[in-house]
Design a protein around this motif. Structure first.
Motif, PDB file in Angstrom:
ATOM      1  N   LEU A 188     -19.507 -12.011  -6.661  1.00  0.00           N
ATOM      2  CA  LEU A 188     -19.082 -10.581  -6.902  1.00  0.00           C
ATOM      3  C   LEU A 188     -18.629  -9.943  -5.789  1.00  0.00           C
ATOM      4  N   ASP A 189     -19.670  -9.720  -4.698  1.00  0.00           N
ATOM      5  CA  ASP A 189     -19.350  -9.032  -3.420  1.00  0.00           C
ATOM      6  C   ASP A 189     -18.237  -9.788  -2.671  1.00  0.00           C
ATOM      7  N   LEU A 190     -18.258 -11.058  -2.533  1.00  0.00           N
ATOM      8  CA  LEU A 190     -17.242 -11.787  -1.583  1.00  0.00           C
ATOM      9  C   LEU A 190     -15.750 -11.530  -2.515  1.00  0.00           C
ATOM     10  N   THR A 191     -15.851 -11.491  -3.879  1.00  0.00           N
ATOM     11  CA  THR A 191     -14.416 -11.429  -4.464  1.00  0.00           C
ATOM     12  C   THR A 191     -14.106 -10.001  -4.120  1.00  0.00           C
ATOM     13  N   ARG A 192     -14.903  -8.860  -4.366  1.00  0.00           N
ATOM     14  CA  ARG A 192     -14.574  -7.462  -4.041  1.00  0.00           C
ATOM     15  C   ARG A 192     -14.003  -7.265  -2.686  1.00  0.00           C
ATOM     16  N   ASP A 193     -14.694  -8.004  -1.490  1.00  0.00           N
ATOM     17  CA  ASP A 193     -14.265  -8.018  -0.347  1.00  0.00           C
ATOM     18  C   ASP A 193     -12.741  -8.319  -0.119  1.00  0.00           C
ATOM     19  N   VAL A 194     -12.432  -9.425  -0.732  1.00  0.00           N
ATOM     20  CA  VAL A 194     -11.204 -10.508  -0.747  1.00  0.00           C
ATOM     21  C   VAL A 194     -10.162  -9.191  -1.398  1.00  0.00           C
ATOM     22  N   LEU A 195     -10.536  -8.550  -2.480  1.00  0.00           N
ATOM     23  CA  LEU A 195      -9.597  -7.670  -3.123  1.00  0.00           C
ATOM     24  C   LEU A 195      -9.492  -6.727  -2.335  1.00  0.00           C
ATOM     25  N   ARG A 196     -10.496  -5.999  -1.443  1.00  0.00           N
ATOM     26  CA  ARG A 196     -10.063  -4.921  -0.495  1.00  0.00           C
ATOM     27  C   ARG A 196      -9.181  -4.974   0.388  1.00  0.00           C
ATOM     28  N   ILE A 197      -9.409  -6.403   1.072  1.00  0.00           N
ATOM     29  CA  ILE A 197      -8.724  -6.993   1.968  1.00  0.00           C
ATOM     30  C   ILE A 197      -7.078  -7.010   1.808  1.00  0.00           C
ATOM     31  N   LYS A 198      -7.163  -7.506   0.469  1.00  0.00           N
ATOM     32  CA  LYS A 198      -5.602  -7.714   0.244  1.00  0.00           C
ATOM     33  C   LYS A 198      -4.802  -6.101  -0.061  1.00  0.00           C
ATOM     34  N   SER A 199      -5.676  -5.370  -0.633  1.00  0.00           N
ATOM     35  CA  SER A 199      -5.115  -3.853  -0.663  1.00  0.00           C
ATOM     36  C   SER A 199      -4.686  -3.499   0.579  1.00  0.00           C
ATOM     37  N   MET A 200      -5.581  -3.577   1.501  1.00  0.00           N
ATOM     38  CA  MET A 200      -5.457  -3.110   2.877  1.00  0.00           C
ATOM     39  C   MET A 200      -4.098  -3.710   3.307  1.00  0.00           C
ATOM     40  N   LEU A 201      -3.890  -4.990   3.474  1.00  0.00           N
ATOM     41  CA  LEU A 201      -2.624  -5.804   3.863  1.00  0.00           C
ATOM     42  C   LEU A 201      -1.569  -5.211   3.076  1.00  0.00           C
ATOM     43  N   THR A 202      -1.721  -4.936   1.761  1.00  0.00           N
ATOM     44  CA  THR A 202      -0.548  -4.193   1.019  1.00  0.00           C
ATOM     45  C   THR A 202       0.039  -3.062   1.697  1.00  0.00           C
ATOM     46  N   THR A 203      -1.219  -1.988   1.887  1.00  0.00           N
ATOM     47  CA  THR A 203      -0.976  -0.909   2.477  1.00  0.00           C
ATOM     48  C   THR A 203      -0.189  -0.833   3.966  1.00  0.00           C
ATOM     49  N   ASN A 204      -0.905  -1.909   4.513  1.00  0.00           N
ATOM     50  CA  ASN A 204      -0.201  -1.928   6.191  1.00  0.00           C
ATOM     51  C   ASN A 204       1.148  -2.481   5.976  1.00  0.00           C
ATOM     52  N   SER A 205       1.621  -3.385   4.789  1.00  0.00           N
ATOM     53  CA  SER A 205       2.925  -3.591   4.896  1.00  0.00           C
ATOM     54  C   SER A 205       3.811  -2.395   4.571  1.00  0.00           C
ATOM     55  N   LEU A 206       3.386  -1.467   3.930  1.00  0.00           N
ATOM     56  CA  LEU A 206       4.131  -0.213   3.744  1.00  0.00           C
ATOM     57  C   LEU A 206       4.241   0.581   4.896  1.00  0.00           C
ATOM     58  N   ALA A 207       3.056   0.662   5.563  1.00  0.00           N
ATOM     59  CA  ALA A 207       3.043   1.085   6.950  1.00  0.00           C
ATOM     60  C   ALA A 207       3.856   0.713   8.155  1.00  0.00           C
ATOM     61  N   THR A 208       4.056  -0.560   7.912  1.00  0.00           N
ATOM     62  CA  THR A 208       4.873  -1.166   8.930  1.00  0.00           C
ATOM     63  C   THR A 208       6.468  -0.942   8.494  1.00  0.00           C
ATOM     64  N   GLN A 209       6.811  -0.984   7.293  1.00  0.00           N
ATOM     65  CA  GLN A 209       8.299  -0.714   6.819  1.00  0.00           C
ATOM     66  C   GLN A 209       8.519   0.731   7.390  1.00  0.00           C
ATOM     67  N   ARG A 210       7.740   1.573   7.012  1.00  0.00           N
ATOM     68  CA  ARG A 210       7.794   3.105   7.552  1.00  0.00           C
ATOM     69  C   ARG A 210       8.083   2.949   8.954  1.00  0.00           C
ATOM     70  N   LEU A 211       7.167   2.513   9.903  1.00  0.00           N
ATOM     71  CA  LEU A 211       7.307   2.392  11.331  1.00  0.00           C
ATOM     72  C   LEU A 211       8.665   1.848  11.909  1.00  0.00           C
ATOM     73  N   GLU A 212       8.825   0.635  11.232  1.00  0.00           N
ATOM     74  CA  GLU A 212      10.166  -0.031  11.708  1.00  0.00           C
ATOM     75  C   GLU A 212      11.329   0.862  11.151  1.00  0.00           C
ATOM     76  N   SER A 213      11.296   1.384  10.106  1.00  0.00           N
ATOM     77  CA  SER A 213      12.449   2.282   9.748  1.00  0.00           C
ATOM     78  C   SER A 213      12.587   3.549  10.592  1.00  0.00           C
ATOM     79  N   SER A 214      11.445   4.015  11.224  1.00  0.00           N
ATOM     80  CA  SER A 214      11.613   5.094  11.923  1.00  0.00           C
ATOM     81  C   SER A 214      11.998   4.874  13.312  1.00  0.00           C
ATOM     82  N   GLU A 215      11.577   3.642  13.846  1.00  0.00           N
ATOM     83  CA  GLU A 215      11.894   3.285  15.282  1.00  0.00           C
ATOM     84  C   GLU A 215      13.612   3.211  15.089  1.00  0.00           C
ATOM     85  N   GLU A 216      13.956   2.542  14.195  1.00  0.00           N
ATOM     86  CA  GLU A 216      15.456   2.174  14.045  1.00  0.00           C
ATOM     87  C   GLU A 216      16.444   3.475  13.911  1.00  0.00           C
ATOM     88  N   ALA A 217      15.714   4.473  13.048  1.00  0.00           N
ATOM     89  CA  ALA A 217      16.428   5.908  13.142  1.00  0.00           C
ATOM     90  C   ALA A 217      16.370   6.464  14.651  1.00  0.00           C
TER      91      ALA A 217
END
Length: 373
Positions: free
Chosen positions: A53-82
């Protein structure tokens, strides 16, 4: 000697229970073949279930953080382009200012003003860019449109600018703008620059905050920029890109580059005309070129800062993905099953069920009538 009798009904009932149990086991085995992991992890692992259960929770946390990072990357790239597009608009304004030089030809001046107004209008549209229903240049006020329509004729900022000019002429007993000397123009531009950069929280900037008159009492005490141009927050968006690392992943329309861009546009549209002296217009042209150069430099600085944040997010993703792979390997060691063994078990259970069905059918065909004939 005593003879015992066995009811065919009891045999059928026992067989039915065996079939039901076999079918249940077969469903679990088929699930294990499909998923590659135990059908009931708790039963299979026992005391080590908590580790799973601990390992599964860690995997889910990492996946959630990767999703958040993808949104941040999109925001950064769009801002740089503007910001890149804004830099190009700044270059267009600089070319227009260099093109008129010290000339006073009304046609050239008109073309330059039109070009600068068009650049300011496009600049405002880039400043109001939104991604995923969030305004990129609003800071943490991401749900509020950050930039007013500053290029439109009769916009609030242009009316406020004209009011400041009228007050300056009155305070200095200057009959009209055509009577402004080189020094008068320099003094006025110095004041407007201070007003564009004023911070209400800084006591030293108090002389450059809005007053009533020439403005309405509702804006008295505010700074010129936030009252008429920007609704953005000075605080930028932040994102947690790893468990221990937080970075800024946006910028806002209150930066020095944005202020200097609008100031350049306003003084150019206001004073690149034939109704002021050549000396005063020369001051405007020189200042405008300096301001737009500073604006472009600052926009480039913001792009560089966002680029560094984007690089940090990229490195964080690489680290998170490596951690996820390591954890998944350990999790797989705990929860995985032997696919071959599970497949063999499925086949055995299928054979058992088929045999049970066959025996049940034969039992149902037993009748004393068949032996009494």
């Amino acid at each position: 000697m005593k003879t015992s009798f066995i009811s065919s009904l009891s045999i059928q009932t026992t067989m039915r229970y065996a079939v039901a149990k076999a079918q249940q086991d077969m469903v679990a085995a088929q699930q294990e073949v499909t998923t590659g992991r135990h059908a009931d992890v708790g039963v299979a692992l026992g005391a080590t279930t908590s580790r799973s259960l601990d390992l599964t929770r860690d995997v889910l946390r990492i996946k959630s953080m990767l999703t958040t990072n993808s949104l941040a990357t999109q925001r950064l790239e769009s801002s740089e382009e503007a910001l890149s597009k804004m830099f190009g608009l700044g270059q267009n304004i600089l070319d227009s200012l260099i093109g008129i030089g010290g000339g006073s030809d009304s046609t050239n001046l008109g073309v330059a003003r039109t070009s600068i107004q068009s650049a300011l209008d496009t600049f405002a549209s880039f400043a109001n860019t939104s991604v995923n229903a969030e305004y990129l240049f609003a800071g943490i006020n991401s749900d509020i449109k950050p930039f007013e329509n500053v290029a439109a004729a009769g916009s609030a900022v242009q009316v406020a600018f004209d009011a400041e000019l009228a007050k300056f002429l009155t305070d200095n007993t200057i009959a009209s703008r055509s009577d402004m000397t080189e020094q008068d123009m320099s003094d006025f531009l110095n004041r407007m620059e201070q007003m564009f950069n004023a911070d209400p929280a800084n006591p030293a900037d108090a002389p450059y905050l809005l007053t009533s008159p020439p403005h309405l009492p509702t804006v008295a005490g505010q700074d010129f920029w936030s009252a008429f141009v920007s609704n953005a927050s000075d605080e930028n968006m932040k994102s947690r890109i790893t468990q221990s690392e937080i970075v800024e992943t946006s910028t806002n329309s209150n930066t020095a580059g944005m202020r200097k861009f609008v100031l350049t546009s306003l003084i150019s549209m206001e004073f690149l005309t034939n109704d002021i002296s050549d000396e005063a217009r020369g001051v405007v042209t020189t200042r405008a070129q300096a301001y737009i150069g500073q604006a472009m430099s600052n926009l480039t600085g913001e792009r560089a800062r966002l680029g560094l944040s984007a690089e940090r997010v990229k490195k964080a993703n690489e680290t998170l993905e490596a951690q996820q792979k390591i954890i998944e390997v350990h999790l797989n060691d705990l929860e995985s099953v032997d696919a071959y063994e599970a497949s063999t078990r499925v086949k055995g259970l299928e054979a058992l069920v088929e045999t049970a069905y066959t025996l049940t059918a034969r039992l149902q065909q037993l009748s004393l009538v068949n032996f009494l004939r």
